[in-house]
Write a protein that holds these residues in place. Structure first.
Motif, mmCIF file in Angstrom:
data_model
loop_
_atom_site.group_PDB
_atom_site.id
_atom_site.type_symbol
_atom_site.label_atom_id
_atom_site.label_comp_id
_atom_site.label_asym_id
_atom_site.label_seq_id
_atom_site.Cartn_x
_atom_site.Cartn_y
_atom_site.Cartn_z
ATOM 1 N N ALA A 264 5.341 6.766 8.553
ATOM 2 C CA ALA A 264 4.448 5.676 8.156
ATOM 3 C C ALA A 264 4.680 5.273 6.706
ATOM 4 O O ALA A 264 4.608 4.085 6.360
ATOM 5 C CB ALA A 264 2.992 6.103 8.367
ATOM 6 N N LEU A 265 4.978 6.251 5.846
ATOM 7 C CA LEU A 265 5.246 5.949 4.446
ATOM 8 C C LEU A 265 6.507 5.091 4.304
ATOM 9 O O LEU A 265 6.526 4.103 3.548
ATOM 10 C CB LEU A 265 5.409 7.255 3.666
ATOM 11 C CG LEU A 265 5.701 7.122 2.160
ATOM 12 C CD1 LEU A 265 4.535 6.459 1.455
ATOM 13 C CD2 LEU A 265 5.980 8.492 1.542
ATOM 14 N N ALA A 266 7.555 5.436 5.041
ATOM 15 C CA ALA A 266 8.787 4.653 4.993
ATOM 16 C C ALA A 266 8.568 3.238 5.530
ATOM 17 O O ALA A 266 9.033 2.252 4.942
ATOM 18 C CB ALA A 266 9.888 5.359 5.777
ATOM 19 N N LEU A 267 7.850 3.130 6.652
ATOM 20 C CA LEU A 267 7.576 1.812 7.222
ATOM 21 C C LEU A 267 6.680 0.985 6.310
ATOM 22 O O LEU A 267 6.862 -0.229 6.178
ATOM 23 C CB LEU A 267 6.923 1.965 8.594
ATOM 24 C CG LEU A 267 7.849 2.313 9.760
ATOM 25 C CD1 LEU A 267 7.036 2.609 11.010
ATOM 26 C CD2 LEU A 267 8.847 1.191 10.025
ATOM 27 N N GLY A 268 5.701 1.640 5.670
ATOM 28 C CA GLY A 268 4.819 0.926 4.760
ATOM 29 C C GLY A 268 5.574 0.361 3.566
ATOM 30 O O GLY A 268 5.345 -0.786 3.153
ATOM 31 N N GLY A 269 6.498 1.152 2.995
ATOM 32 C CA GLY A 269 7.301 0.648 1.889
ATOM 33 C C GLY A 269 8.189 -0.508 2.308
ATOM 34 O O GLY A 269 8.338 -1.498 1.580
ATOM 35 N N ALA A 270 8.781 -0.406 3.507
ATOM 36 C CA ALA A 270 9.628 -1.487 4.005
ATOM 37 C C ALA A 270 8.814 -2.757 4.242
ATOM 38 O O ALA A 270 9.258 -3.868 3.916
ATOM 39 C CB ALA A 270 10.324 -1.049 5.289
ATOM 40 N N ALA A 271 7.618 -2.613 4.805
ATOM 41 C CA ALA A 271 6.767 -3.771 5.072
ATOM 42 C C ALA A 271 6.337 -4.444 3.770
ATOM 43 O O ALA A 271 6.316 -5.683 3.666
ATOM 44 C CB ALA A 271 5.545 -3.341 5.881
ATOM 45 N N TYR A 272 6.005 -3.643 2.760
ATOM 46 C CA TYR A 272 5.561 -4.207 1.478
ATOM 47 C C TYR A 272 6.686 -5.029 0.844
ATOM 48 O O TYR A 272 6.458 -6.150 0.380
ATOM 49 C CB TYR A 272 5.138 -3.080 0.543
ATOM 50 C CG TYR A 272 4.688 -3.566 -0.814
ATOM 51 C CD1 TYR A 272 3.400 -4.059 -1.006
ATOM 52 C CD2 TYR A 272 5.558 -3.536 -1.906
ATOM 53 C CE1 TYR A 272 2.991 -4.511 -2.251
ATOM 54 C CE2 TYR A 272 5.155 -3.981 -3.156
ATOM 55 C CZ TYR A 272 3.872 -4.467 -3.320
ATOM 56 O OH TYR A 272 3.463 -4.913 -4.563
ATOM 57 N N ARG A 273 7.903 -4.483 0.847
ATOM 58 C CA ARG A 273 8.994 -5.229 0.221
ATOM 59 C C ARG A 273 9.366 -6.460 1.023
ATOM 60 O O ARG A 273 9.711 -7.498 0.454
ATOM 61 C CB ARG A 273 10.226 -4.329 0.065
ATOM 62 C CG ARG A 273 11.295 -5.041 -0.746
ATOM 63 C CD ARG A 273 12.495 -4.240 -1.070
ATOM 64 N NE ARG A 273 13.358 -4.989 -1.968
ATOM 65 C CZ ARG A 273 14.596 -4.673 -2.271
ATOM 66 N NH1 ARG A 273 15.142 -3.586 -1.740
ATOM 67 N NH2 ARG A 273 15.300 -5.420 -3.082
ATOM 68 N N LEU A 274 9.296 -6.362 2.342
ATOM 69 C CA LEU A 274 9.640 -7.511 3.183
ATOM 70 C C LEU A 274 8.695 -8.675 2.936
ATOM 71 O O LEU A 274 9.118 -9.840 2.912
ATOM 72 C CB LEU A 274 9.609 -7.112 4.656
ATOM 73 C CG LEU A 274 10.050 -8.163 5.677
ATOM 74 C CD1 LEU A 274 11.511 -8.542 5.445
ATOM 75 C CD2 LEU A 274 9.862 -7.641 7.097
ATOM 76 N N VAL A 275 7.427 -8.378 2.712
ATOM 77 C CA VAL A 275 6.423 -9.431 2.504
ATOM 78 C C VAL A 275 6.448 -9.962 1.074
ATOM 79 O O VAL A 275 6.297 -11.167 0.845
ATOM 80 C CB VAL A 275 5.024 -8.907 2.865
ATOM 81 C CG1 VAL A 275 3.939 -9.899 2.452
ATOM 82 C CG2 VAL A 275 4.925 -8.638 4.353
ATOM 83 N N ARG A 276 6.665 -9.080 0.112
ATOM 84 C CA ARG A 276 6.495 -9.438 -1.284
ATOM 85 C C ARG A 276 7.750 -9.984 -1.964
ATOM 86 O O ARG A 276 7.658 -10.575 -3.032
ATOM 87 C CB ARG A 276 6.024 -8.208 -2.065
ATOM 88 C CG ARG A 276 4.728 -7.615 -1.571
ATOM 89 C CD ARG A 276 3.544 -8.488 -1.879
ATOM 90 N NE ARG A 276 3.301 -8.589 -3.303
ATOM 91 C CZ ARG A 276 2.325 -9.296 -3.846
ATOM 92 N NH1 ARG A 276 1.483 -9.973 -3.059
ATOM 93 N NH2 ARG A 276 2.174 -9.342 -5.153
ATOM 94 N N SER A 277 8.921 -9.784 -1.375
ATOM 95 C CA SER A 277 10.136 -10.235 -2.049
ATOM 96 C C SER A 277 10.962 -11.123 -1.149
ATOM 97 O O SER A 277 10.875 -11.050 0.087
ATOM 98 C CB SER A 277 10.967 -9.039 -2.521
ATOM 99 O OG SER A 277 11.373 -8.251 -1.411
ATOM 100 N N ASP A 278 11.777 -11.960 -1.769
ATOM 101 C CA ASP A 278 12.641 -12.866 -1.019
ATOM 102 C C ASP A 278 13.833 -12.134 -0.452
ATOM 103 O O ASP A 278 14.207 -11.057 -0.925
ATOM 104 C CB ASP A 278 13.136 -13.997 -1.934
ATOM 105 C CG ASP A 278 11.998 -14.889 -2.412
ATOM 106 O OD1 ASP A 278 10.992 -14.992 -1.682
ATOM 107 O OD2 ASP A 278 12.124 -15.449 -3.518
ATOM 108 N N VAL A 279 14.450 -12.744 0.565
ATOM 109 C CA VAL A 279 15.648 -12.175 1.164
ATOM 110 C C VAL A 279 16.901 -12.733 0.501
ATOM 111 O O VAL A 279 17.981 -12.240 0.770
ATOM 112 C CB VAL A 279 15.676 -12.429 2.682
ATOM 113 C CG1 VAL A 279 14.486 -11.729 3.325
ATOM 114 C CG2 VAL A 279 15.681 -13.903 2.990
#
Length: 279
Positions: A264-279
């Motif tokens: 859950a910690l790994a998925l939470g970090g991935a979700a935060y970066r996906l939402v907060r930063s551009d691709v």
């Protein structure tokens, strides 16, 4: 008198809605199709299955050939059919974890992630779908490999003290636990790929987490090791499929809970970066 010709205005029509809406089921279907369209998927899954079965059978064959000899390691002599069959889990986790990184980070390296997020603007369904699809595939491969390795390996050691049957206490739980552990390793790999957006970076962190950090912890004072070691991802995962436990290891349920927290910690970090930063 001049005649005015009125030109009838064309009626305004609302823009047509797209024929297909973005739904969770369609995002899952898209990620399923992308996963199996890659040659690396077939190769890496095959390697993971091969590692799990082959190393388990090699361990069982070695045990059978050395049983009763004076040079046999005492720890190896105390092995069971389950521990011998699951000997290849440490190798299979690398193959499945690396493929998990490729599933997500590979799209960033090729630039395909822009098309993916243009089709699914909400972003997070893409991450959940990738993790779910690959996690289930890794779970299926890991469970299949664990049962095949045990069924064949238990036949090899059938006439030795390590012999065990599928109906004995703890055997079924251990085999299912090994499959679940490998499935969650695949999810963590996918999460690291989305978090770091780099194939090399994701693989490096995965290998360090599962293999290097446990070795470094062994350099700490023994009192610290007993407090830290059981809660490392690799040790908590091993507790999920270990047949026996002692005071220095977690129970299967506690190991599963700790490993789920790491996932859950790994998925939470991935979700935060996906939402907060551009691709």
């Amino acid at each position: 008198m001049s005649t005015l010709t009125a030109t009838a205005e064309e009626p305004r029509t609302a823009p047509a809605r797209p024929a297909c809406r973005v739904t969770g089921r369609r995002v899952l279907a898209s990620e399923w199709a992308k996963l199996w369209s890659l040659r690396s998927t077939w190769i890496t899954l095959g390697l993971g299955l091969l590692f799990l079965v082959a190393f388990g059978l090699i361990a069982a064959s070695r045990y059978k050939s050395e049983i009763g000899s004076s040079h046999m390691d005492p720890d190896f002599a105390a092995s069971t059919a389950v521990s011998l069959s699951l000997f290849g889990t440490n190798f299979a986790q690398l193959a499945l974890g690396v493929l998990g990184v490729l599933v997500t980070a590979g799209e960033y390296s090729t630039g395909m992630i822009r098309s993916t997020l243009a089709a699914v603007p909400r972003r997070l369904p893409v991450l959940w779908s990738k993790a779910a699809v690959f996690g289930l595939v890794a779970l299926a491969v890991g469970t299949l490999g664990a049962f095949v390795a045990f069924l064949v390996g238990s036949g090899i050691v059938s006439s030795t003290p390590a012999a065990m049957g599928l109906s004995q206490a703890g055997v079924l739980r251990s085999l299912l636990g090994a499959g679940l552990y490998l499935g969650l390793v695949g999810v963590i790999g996918a999460a690291l790929g989305a978090l770091l957006r780099s194939v090399a970076g994701g693989i490096s962190v995965l290998v360090a987490t599962l293999m290097l950090i446990p070795g470094l912890i062994s350099l700490l004072p023994s009192a610290w090791q007993d407090d830290i070691s059981p809660y490392l991802p690799s040790h908590a995962g091993q507790a999920m499929f270990a047949l026996t436990h002692d005071s220095t290891t977690l129970s299967p349920g506690a190991g599963l809970l700790v490993f789920l927290c790491w996932t859950a910690l790994a998925l939470g970090g991935a979700a935060y970066r996906l939402v907060r930063s551009d691709v």
